[in-house]
Design an enzyme around this catalytic site. Sequence first.
Site, short mmCIF file in Angstrom:
data_model
loop_
_atom_site.label_atom_id
_atom_site.label_comp_id
_atom_site.label_asym_id
_atom_site.label_seq_id
_atom_site.Cartn_x
_atom_site.Cartn_y
_atom_site.Cartn_z
N VAL A 108 0.87 -1.17 0.00
CA VAL A 108 0.00 0.00 0.00
C VAL A 108 0.92 1.22 0.00
CG1 VAL A 108 -1.77 1.28 1.27
CG2 VAL A 108 -1.83 -1.23 1.24
N GLU A 122 4.95 -14.95 3.87
CA GLU A 122 6.03 -14.63 4.81
C GLU A 122 6.06 -13.12 4.95
OE1 GLU A 122 10.18 -14.35 2.44
OE2 GLU A 122 9.44 -16.37 2.80
N TYR A 153 -2.41 -9.85 9.41
CA TYR A 153 -2.50 -11.28 9.09
C TYR A 153 -3.07 -12.08 10.25
CZ TYR A 153 0.39 -9.92 5.11
OH TYR A 153 0.87 -9.30 3.99
#
Length: 153
Positions: free
Chosen positions: A73, A105, A117
């Site tokens: 982003v 990862e 996440y």
Amino acid sequence: MTDGGVRRLSLGDLERLVALERQQPRHWSAGQLQAALEDRDCCVFGIEVEDALVAHAVVARLPFEAELQAMLVAPAMRRRGLAATLLTAVVTQCRRWGSERLLLEVRAGNAAAVALYRRAGFNEDGRRRGYYPPLEGTTGANREDAILMSRRL
């Protein structure tokens, strides 16, 4: 595309994708991005705001699984939920492919990404010690661990 909506990017978006990617110190090359756009087993998503490409994600289909290979982003657009929106599109695509699990990862020091996440249901599977070189502009910094994460689909 409406502002803030996710769409699949194509070769026609390559120039803007390269410009976005160059906003980070360690970026994918134009050749790598082009290869991802051309690969049948990859999907590159983007978000535009006011006709500017401000975020992207690259996901690759593997046998039985998928891998989130990159997500970015633009610095000026962070903390607005764009990464979460991209991640939702990635998970949807992986389910369409019939993938059983989504792998990724992340740099251990990227607290915002790790938190995103975890909120999205990813669990830590392990670490690659000293995988990432120090970020540019950090003096005396050591290499950084990569956190390996996954979630079932």
